[in-house]
Design a protein around this motif. Sequence first.
Motif, PDB file in Angstrom:
ATOM      1  N   SER A  77       0.843  -1.198   0.000  1.00 13.61           N
ATOM      2  CA  SER A  77       0.000   0.000   0.000  1.00 13.61           C
ATOM      3  C   SER A  77       0.877   1.245   0.000  1.00 13.61           C
ATOM      4  N   LEU A  78       1.949   1.220   0.800  1.00 13.23           N
ATOM      5  CA  LEU A  78       2.842   2.380   0.842  1.00 13.23           C
ATOM      6  C   LEU A  78       3.513   2.596  -0.511  1.00 13.23           C
ATOM      7  N   LEU A  79       3.900   1.492  -1.161  1.00 10.69           N
ATOM      8  CA  LEU A  79       4.488   1.611  -2.504  1.00 10.69           C
ATOM      9  C   LEU A  79       3.494   2.268  -3.461  1.00 10.69           C
ATOM     10  N   ALA A  80       2.236   1.839  -3.332  1.00  6.46           N
ATOM     11  CA  ALA A  80       1.210   2.363  -4.239  1.00  6.46           C
ATOM     12  C   ALA A  80       1.020   3.859  -4.039  1.00  6.46           C
ATOM     13  N   VAL A  81       1.262   4.326  -2.823  1.00 12.43           N
ATOM     14  CA  VAL A  81       1.125   5.762  -2.554  1.00 12.43           C
ATOM     15  C   VAL A  81       2.061   6.561  -3.459  1.00 12.43           C
ATOM     16  N   LEU A  82       3.194   5.957  -3.811  1.00 13.32           N
ATOM     17  CA  LEU A  82       4.151   6.635  -4.699  1.00 13.32           C
ATOM     18  C   LEU A  82       3.524   6.971  -6.049  1.00 13.32           C
ATOM     19  N   VAL A 126      -5.206   0.749  -7.284  1.00 13.96           N
ATOM     20  CA  VAL A 126      -4.284   0.410  -6.200  1.00 13.96           C
ATOM     21  C   VAL A 126      -4.758  -0.876  -5.510  1.00 13.96           C
ATOM     22  N   ALA A 127      -6.062  -0.953  -5.254  1.00  9.33           N
ATOM     23  CA  ALA A 127      -6.600  -2.179  -4.655  1.00  9.33           C
ATOM     24  C   ALA A 127      -6.283  -3.372  -5.558  1.00  9.33           C
ATOM     25  N   GLY A 128      -6.343  -3.155  -6.864  1.00  8.14           N
ATOM     26  CA  GLY A 128      -6.050  -4.225  -7.819  1.00  8.14           C
ATOM     27  C   GLY A 128      -4.600  -4.663  -7.749  1.00  8.14           C
ATOM     28  N   VAL A 129      -3.682  -3.683  -7.663  1.00  6.08           N
ATOM     29  CA  VAL A 129      -2.263  -4.033  -7.576  1.00  6.08           C
ATOM     30  C   VAL A 129      -1.998  -4.814  -6.274  1.00  6.08           C
ATOM     31  N   ALA A 174       8.607  -3.411 -10.883  1.00  5.89           N
ATOM     32  CA  ALA A 174       9.715  -4.359 -10.723  1.00  5.89           C
ATOM     33  C   ALA A 174       9.928  -4.676  -9.237  1.00  5.89           C
ATOM     34  N   ILE A 175       9.842  -3.632  -8.404  1.00  8.36           N
ATOM     35  CA  ILE A 175       9.984  -3.872  -6.958  1.00  8.36           C
ATOM     36  C   ILE A 175       8.865  -4.795  -6.478  1.00  8.36           C
ATOM     37  N   ILE A 176       7.622  -4.472  -6.910  1.00 11.68           N
ATOM     38  CA  ILE A 176       6.493  -5.311  -6.499  1.00 11.68           C
ATOM     39  C   ILE A 176       6.690  -6.743  -6.997  1.00 11.68           C
ATOM     40  N   SER A 177       7.277  -6.877  -8.199  1.00 12.47           N
ATOM     41  CA  SER A 177       7.480  -8.224  -8.744  1.00 12.47           C
ATOM     42  C   SER A 177       8.420  -9.036  -7.863  1.00 12.47           C
TER      43      SER A 177
END
Lengths: 301, 670
Positions: free
Chosen positions: A51-56, B405-408, A105-108
């Motif tokens: 979630s924090l990554l997604a904030v980026l 985001v929820a999807g990721v 890539a990080i998420i991967s």
Amino acid sequence: MKKHLRVWLGVVIAALVVGVSGWYLRLHTIPVLQPAGVIGDKERNLLIFCSLLAVLIVVPVFTLLGVFAWKYREGNQRYAKYSPELTGNRMAETIWWVVPGIIVAIISVVTWQSTYALDPFKQLSSAKPTLHVQVIALDWKWLFIYPNQNIASVNEAAIPLNQPVDFEITSDAVMTSFWDPQLAGQMYAMPGMSAQQNLEANKIGSFPGWAANISGSGFARMTFTIRSMSKDNFAKWIGAAQHSGSKLTAARYAALAKPSTGNPVTYYSWVQPQLYNTTVLKYMTPKLPQLGKHTAGATRL
Amino acid sequence: MIAIHQFAFALLGKLSWSQLPQNNIERGGAAAIVLGLLLVIGTITYLKRWRWLWREWLTTQDPKRIGVMYIVVAFVMLLRGGGDAALLRTQQALSVGSSSGILSSNHFQQIVSAHGTIMIFFVAMGFMFGIINLVLPLQLGARDVAFPFMNATSFWLFFVGMALVNGSLVIGNFTAAGWLSYPPLSELKFSPTVGVDYWIWALQIAGVGSLLSGINFLVTILKMRAPGMTLMKMPMFAWSVLGSMSLVAFAFPMLTVTLALLALDRTIGTHFFTSGGGGNAMMYVNLIWAWGHPEVYILVLPAFGVWSEVVATFSRKHLFGYTSMVWAIAAIVLLSFTVWLHHFFTMGAGADVNAFFGIMTAVIAVPTGVKIFNWLFTMYRGRISFKTPMLWFIAFVVIFTIGGVAGVLMSVPAIDYQVHNSLFLVAHFHMMIVGGVVFADFAALTYWFPKIFGFRLHEGLGRLVYWFWGVGFIVAFVPLYILGFMGATRRLDHYSASLGWQPLFIVAGVGVALIGIGVAFQLLQLALSIWQRNQRRDLTGDPWNGRTLEWATPSPVPFYSFTKLPVVTDRDQFWADKESGKATRQEYEDIVLPKNSSLSVVIGGLAFLFGAGMVWHIYWLALLSLLGIVATLIIRSMNDEPEYRMSARTVEKLEHARLRQLKEYEAYHQ
């Protein structure tokens, strides 16, 4: 003046929503975010990290949206530049192919590592022996079999604190999903298939679980409880089941397997040998008692 | 006695009086369908409009009119699906602890399944095909699609699928196994009634229509573009349709086969997906999602196309990063076939399989993100006019980003174990499909409405619609994210009071009510705009200062679309023409157009009888209808003159008449 009023109204509403939600959430357990097991903990941490990554990504998108919408609005012509012939910018476009690419890539990497680390089939390493529990989804209740203790229970399972547990999961009805959010998560229960879920409780308590895949009219009432308890209490729980006097024979099992809802928690002091395995295997052999007339040919095999 | 029984079965299949609705809520639904139908028939008869309806609409091959019919059906189905949603949330707000609410479990599950089926196949797909029909040929500078007869037939197959789903409300019942009706639950043993059969045959028939449409639009884009319009000069909407229709062409056959196998299991006792006899339900789940995931992009790509047009027009700028937009579409098209397993990470595949599909899912977020940034930078240094289509765009970016985001998060298998099949997932995909697709449909309707009907929709009411829909949507779905974390699964018709979920379900229900008010304002907006149409005429043909070829035509666009087919030299051809002063030239040429044909309606009618025959096991009817369809197609292919020619002089005369009328309006209103 009117504008100020609107802003204040917005602030008051936002504060109210945040306040009431905060108060509501404090009063209730949120299983996914307040886990009681080592796997649940790791899944929660992973959720927060991603979630924090997604904030980026979210912050720049919302900022650009707000700033551009405000600055380049029609009424602001005098102060904002207008470039109708602008069609693109190689540099800028490269940035938003590459930067999200790096985040993904990080998420991967995280995905790859966490999927192996938290593979539900993987046995947890521990000095203590693993407790084996077999789970059969029936219409519409859950049967828990403890093969080594030779007992069984309906809609309730007990597990000892801080000891790894291996749930083997199948179904003797339609496909559904076994979900214990405070401990580990979800795994499909399917006829003819045996899946696994390894977990370990690190808190004492009663944790609700659900059937998470639609399975017919009793689906919503197909719930169970996993009780995590001290080693002593667990031994007592097993002892109580062993003295319950009711035996899960093949005939009793067949009666239990008939569709029903609202089954009370029931304990069995003895279980038909190999009940779980025969339940899984009966869907893989040609001789199927519940198959209809169309399989007459198959039964002869 | 037995002989009579057998004869009755051969004649009527499973039909009997006992299949009529059994309780008051079901009767209410059936009555609404029957009365609604009677009202429509009565009104048309009273106004003596049957002949007009038949000639101008039902038998038409004009894609613009077919598009309007798609949209009318989709909007009516939005009301039906929305009514379903209201019932579901009411049940969930009430059915707590010792109370069991207003619906039986089985009825609740039928409504859940109908809601999903209708919203995807008959609302989202209906709006999408409607808008493509309205806009695509105009944008390409073409007068029609490649295969006009097939286009009309596609619509009627879509219509018949819709009719079957709604027919199940009147006689029989609908599937209670969810909108994708997984076996073994959907097998005969666990679902012995006709519900699943209604679902199968409605989707089979509508699905064939979709496949035909996909091929049709694909060929239209590849073969019918105006001279000079290379692929890289196509409007972005056309590109997104090209992507979406390629997906249709590859994905829909999979749906057809999967449903056919399930139908064989249910009718002749095969064991493709049964629990025993060698069947494997996991195969079904794989197959249905191998179609189902591309389907998501089939819906969302044309919506992306709409946003590309809307943002560029209302920012009065070229679309930013055209080439990278095209590449993003191409990437999405390819990747969308590599992610289907993320719909069932919890099925127990090994870590290697789950990790692969998880990573592919995260990767597909990159081209989607690129598109968002390109839209945002289309606004950069623009002159943004915040008309309602642009407002919908703002809501789209906010909601789609949160949902994305929820999807990721869910693309990471170990997180998905905790939120799969929960209301968190439900919130996610509603944010993608309503925020991404339905909002785009609303923006598109407002945007292209004057082009088709010649007058604009009421802007003030449009804003009210926007606020009620937008706020209602947030209120209806944000609580679901929290409920998901609290352990609430999807499709629950009951839960224990001690869990404390009820307040959130009530808040979600309030959100649905707000959306309902938004829908009421939509109806009011439409009615008022029609009432005041003379004050809202678009005399210019270009009400929004548009950029692409459709705005070069007058409003309402005449049935022949272009007096002379345009020659294209620029991406934003009409914008360039306006800049260089070429946009006002009038030229005429002979025009060839398809004649009306009643055979599409005939095929539709026969397909309905075929579907009903298959659902109710009235096999003689199904067989005869099928033969009838084949015969109709043969008759059609014998027709050597499906088109007619209109001379340039006639066109000129029609144009002068139209211009005269426009001048009169203008004089009258000044």
